[in-house]
Design a protein around this motif. Structure first.
Motif, PDB file in Angstrom:
ATOM      1  N   LEU A   1       0.839  -1.291   0.192  1.00 27.46           N
ATOM      2  CA  LEU A   1       0.043   0.046   0.014  1.00 27.46           C
ATOM      3  C   LEU A   1       0.874   1.536  -0.082  1.00 27.46           C
ATOM      4  N   VAL A   2       2.246   1.189   0.510  1.00 27.98           N
ATOM      5  CA  VAL A   2       3.020   2.389   0.122  1.00 27.98           C
ATOM      6  C   VAL A   2       3.641   2.632  -1.110  1.00 27.98           C
ATOM      7  N   ASP A   3       3.521   3.860  -1.564  1.00 25.43           N
ATOM      8  CA  ASP A   3       3.810   4.486  -2.463  1.00 25.43           C
ATOM      9  C   ASP A   3       5.197   4.266  -3.031  1.00 25.43           C
ATOM     10  N   SER A   4       5.801   3.759  -4.443  1.00 25.53           N
ATOM     11  CA  SER A   4       7.060   3.694  -4.654  1.00 25.53           C
ATOM     12  C   SER A   4       8.209   4.653  -4.663  1.00 25.53           C
ATOM     13  N   GLU A   5       7.431   6.050  -4.520  1.00 27.99           N
ATOM     14  CA  GLU A   5       8.431   7.321  -4.495  1.00 27.99           C
ATOM     15  C   GLU A   5       8.712   7.309  -2.705  1.00 27.99           C
ATOM     16  N   ILE A   6       7.610   7.064  -1.844  1.00 29.25           N
ATOM     17  CA  ILE A   6       7.922   6.911  -0.468  1.00 29.25           C
ATOM     18  C   ILE A   6       8.973   5.823  -0.145  1.00 29.25           C
ATOM     19  N   LYS A   7       8.991   4.601  -0.884  1.00 32.35           N
ATOM     20  CA  LYS A   7       9.802   3.382  -0.523  1.00 32.35           C
ATOM     21  C   LYS A   7      11.116   3.701  -1.115  1.00 32.35           C
ATOM     22  N   GLU A   8      11.384   4.483  -2.150  1.00 31.48           N
ATOM     23  CA  GLU A   8      12.572   5.033  -2.507  1.00 31.48           C
ATOM     24  C   GLU A   8      13.424   5.798  -1.238  1.00 31.48           C
ATOM     25  N   LYS A   9      12.616   6.655  -0.972  1.00 28.72           N
ATOM     26  CA  LYS A   9      13.246   7.595   0.266  1.00 28.72           C
ATOM     27  C   LYS A   9      13.496   6.727   1.404  1.00 28.72           C
ATOM     28  N   VAL A  10      12.705   5.921   1.533  1.00 24.76           N
ATOM     29  CA  VAL A  10      12.916   4.826   2.824  1.00 24.76           C
ATOM     30  C   VAL A  10      14.066   4.050   2.692  1.00 24.76           C
ATOM     31  N   GLU A  11      14.107   3.692   1.451  1.00 24.32           N
ATOM     32  CA  GLU A  11      15.310   2.715   1.310  1.00 24.32           C
ATOM     33  C   GLU A  11      16.722   3.405   1.477  1.00 24.32           C
ATOM     34  N   SER A  12      16.707   4.956   1.099  1.00 22.59           N
ATOM     35  CA  SER A  12      17.989   5.546   1.222  1.00 22.59           C
ATOM     36  C   SER A  12      18.357   5.807   2.544  1.00 22.59           C
ATOM     37  N   LEU A  13      17.578   5.641   3.484  1.00 21.61           N
ATOM     38  CA  LEU A  13      17.632   6.044   5.253  1.00 21.61           C
ATOM     39  C   LEU A  13      18.774   4.922   5.585  1.00 21.61           C
ATOM     40  N   GLU A  14      19.488   5.526   6.203  1.00 21.29           N
ATOM     41  CA  GLU A  14      20.754   4.483   6.874  1.00 21.29           C
ATOM     42  C   GLU A  14      20.615   4.376   8.488  1.00 21.29           C
ATOM     43  N   GLU A  15      20.045   5.297   8.919  1.00 17.51           N
ATOM     44  CA  GLU A  15      19.784   5.157  10.436  1.00 17.51           C
ATOM     45  C   GLU A  15      18.527   6.102  10.871  1.00 17.51           C
ATOM     46  N   SER A  16      18.004   5.755  12.175  1.00 14.52           N
ATOM     47  CA  SER A  16      16.806   6.484  12.635  1.00 14.52           C
ATOM     48  C   SER A  16      17.517   7.590  13.643  1.00 14.52           C
ATOM     49  N   THR A  17      16.695   8.450  14.085  1.00 10.93           N
ATOM     50  CA  THR A  17      17.117   9.532  14.892  1.00 10.93           C
ATOM     51  C   THR A  17      17.801   8.972  16.071  1.00 10.93           C
ATOM     52  N   GLN A  18      17.153   7.959  16.692  1.00  9.22           N
ATOM     53  CA  GLN A  18      17.470   7.439  18.040  1.00  9.22           C
ATOM     54  C   GLN A  18      18.983   6.832  17.643  1.00  9.22           C
ATOM     55  N   MET A  19      19.276   6.194  16.695  1.00 11.93           N
ATOM     56  CA  MET A  19      20.557   5.894  16.282  1.00 11.93           C
ATOM     57  C   MET A  19      21.642   6.923  16.310  1.00 11.93           C
ATOM     58  N   SER A  20      21.145   7.894  15.550  1.00  7.23           N
ATOM     59  CA  SER A  20      22.097   9.237  15.460  1.00  7.23           C
ATOM     60  C   SER A  20      22.305   9.895  16.770  1.00  7.23           C
ATOM     61  N   THR A  21      21.301   9.740  17.600  1.00  4.48           N
ATOM     62  CA  THR A  21      21.530  10.478  19.026  1.00  4.48           C
ATOM     63  C   THR A  21      22.820   9.361  19.890  1.00  4.48           C
ATOM     64  N   ILE A  22      22.437   8.047  19.696  1.00  7.26           N
ATOM     65  CA  ILE A  22      23.383   7.442  20.250  1.00  7.26           C
ATOM     66  C   ILE A  22      24.859   7.451  19.651  1.00  7.26           C
ATOM     67  N   ARG A  23      24.977   7.632  18.489  1.00  5.40           N
ATOM     68  CA  ARG A  23      26.320   8.055  17.762  1.00  5.40           C
ATOM     69  C   ARG A  23      26.898   9.105  18.337  1.00  5.40           C
ATOM     70  N   GLN A  24      26.131  10.181  18.664  1.00  2.00           N
ATOM     71  CA  GLN A  24      26.531  11.486  19.309  1.00  2.00           C
ATOM     72  C   GLN A  24      26.951  11.232  20.584  1.00  2.00           C
ATOM     73  N   LYS A  25      26.097  10.604  21.243  1.00  2.00           N
ATOM     74  CA  LYS A  25      26.513  10.227  22.772  1.00  2.00           C
ATOM     75  C   LYS A  25      27.625   9.553  22.716  1.00  2.00           C
ATOM     76  N   PHE A  26      27.975   8.451  21.891  1.00  2.00           N
ATOM     77  CA  PHE A  26      29.359   7.783  21.751  1.00  2.00           C
ATOM     78  C   PHE A  26      30.442   8.691  21.566  1.00  2.00           C
ATOM     79  N   HIS A  27      30.216   9.793  20.754  1.00  5.61           N
ATOM     80  CA  HIS A  27      31.483  10.638  20.353  1.00  5.61           C
ATOM     81  C   HIS A  27      31.684  11.442  21.594  1.00  5.61           C
TER      82      HIS A  27
END
Length: 201
Positions: free
Chosen positions: A121-147
Motif C-alpha cells: 500500500l506504500v507508494d514507490s516514491e516513499i519506498k525509494e526515500k525509505v530505502e535511502s535511510l541508513e539510520e533512525s534519529t535514535q541511532m544518530s543520538t546514540i552515535r553523538q553520545k558515543f562521540h
C-alpha cells in the motif's frame, strides 16, 4: 584562592563545607576549568572537570543529578552504601547500556524499514526515500553520545572493540581513563612550577 583556602600542606579540600560554600555558593569561582588528557584516539584534549559537592542549593544544574548534589549523594549512598561500584565498573555499566540501546534501536529501525518496504500500500516514491535511510534519529543520538563519551567518531567496529576492552580486566582501567571523566575533583594543590595537582574522587 590557594592562599585563602589551602591547608598547611597546600591542599584546597573541596569536601570541606566552608571552603565549598566560599568557592561555589556564588557560582563565581572555578567555572570552566579544564585539564589536558589523551583520549582513545591518542589525541590530547582539554576536558572540563567536575567538582565534588558543589553547594548549588538546587539553583544550578549538576551533571550528577538534576537537583542538589547533596541529595544525589544521600540517594547514591543509600542505594550502594559501602559497595559503591569502581570507576571501571561505572563505565562498564554505562557503556553496556549504550551498547544495548544502539542495537535495540538498530533492530527496531531495520524491522520498521523492512515492513514499510514490503507494504504493497506504500507508494514507490516513499519506498525509494525509505530505502535511502541508513539510520533512525535514535541511532544518530546514540552515535553523538558515543562521540561525547569516547572522544572519537562512532562506528560499530569501535563500539565492539571498546565494549570488549571494558570487559577485559587488564584493559578496562586504561580505556576508562581515556574516556570522558565520570569522577569529580575532591581537592587541588598549587605546585611550585605553577601546575595545579588535582585529586579525583
Amino acid at each position: 584562592m590557594f592562599e585563602a583556602y589551602a591547608d598547611s600542606e597546600g591542599w584546597i579540600n573541596l569536601k570541606d563545607k566552608e571552603v565549598n560554600e566560599a568557592l561555589f555558593a556564588s557560582g563565581e569561582f572555578i567555572t570552566n576549568s579544564a585539564y589536558k588528557k589523551t583520549n582513545l584516539a591518542g589525541v590530547e584534549v582539554l576536558e572540563e572537570f567536575k567538582v565534588v559537592d558543589r553547594l548549588d542549593n538546587g539553583s544550578r544544574p549538576s551533571s550528577f543529578y538534576s537537583g542538589n548534589i547533596r541529595e544525589f549523594e544521600e540517594k547514591w549512598n543509600h542505594i550502594y552504601g559501602k559497595n559503591r561500584p569502581s570507576y571501571e565498573e561505572q563505565y562498564k555499566e554505562a557503556f553496556a547500556k549504550l551498547y544495548d540501546e544502539y542495537y535495540e534501536a538498530k533492530n527496531s529501525f531495520m524491522d520498521a524499514k523492512e515492513n514499510l518496504l514490503n507494504n504493497e500500500l506504500v507508494d514507490s516514491e516513499i519506498k525509494e526515500k525509505v530505502e535511502s535511510l541508513e539510520e533512525s534519529t535514535q541511532m544518530s543520538t546514540i552515535r553523538q553520545k558515543f562521540h561525547s563519551i569516547v572522544g572519537i567518531e562512532f562506528n560499530e567496529e569501535r563500539l565492539e572493540r571498546i565494549k570488549n576492552a571494558l570487559d577485559d580486566p587488564i584493559l578496562s582501567k586504561e580505556v576508562a581513563a581515556a574516556m570522558q571523566d565520570a569522577e569529580a575533583v575532591t581537592s587541588m594543590r598549587l605546585e611550585k612550577d605553577g601546575r595545579i595537582l588535582l585529586c579525583f574522587e
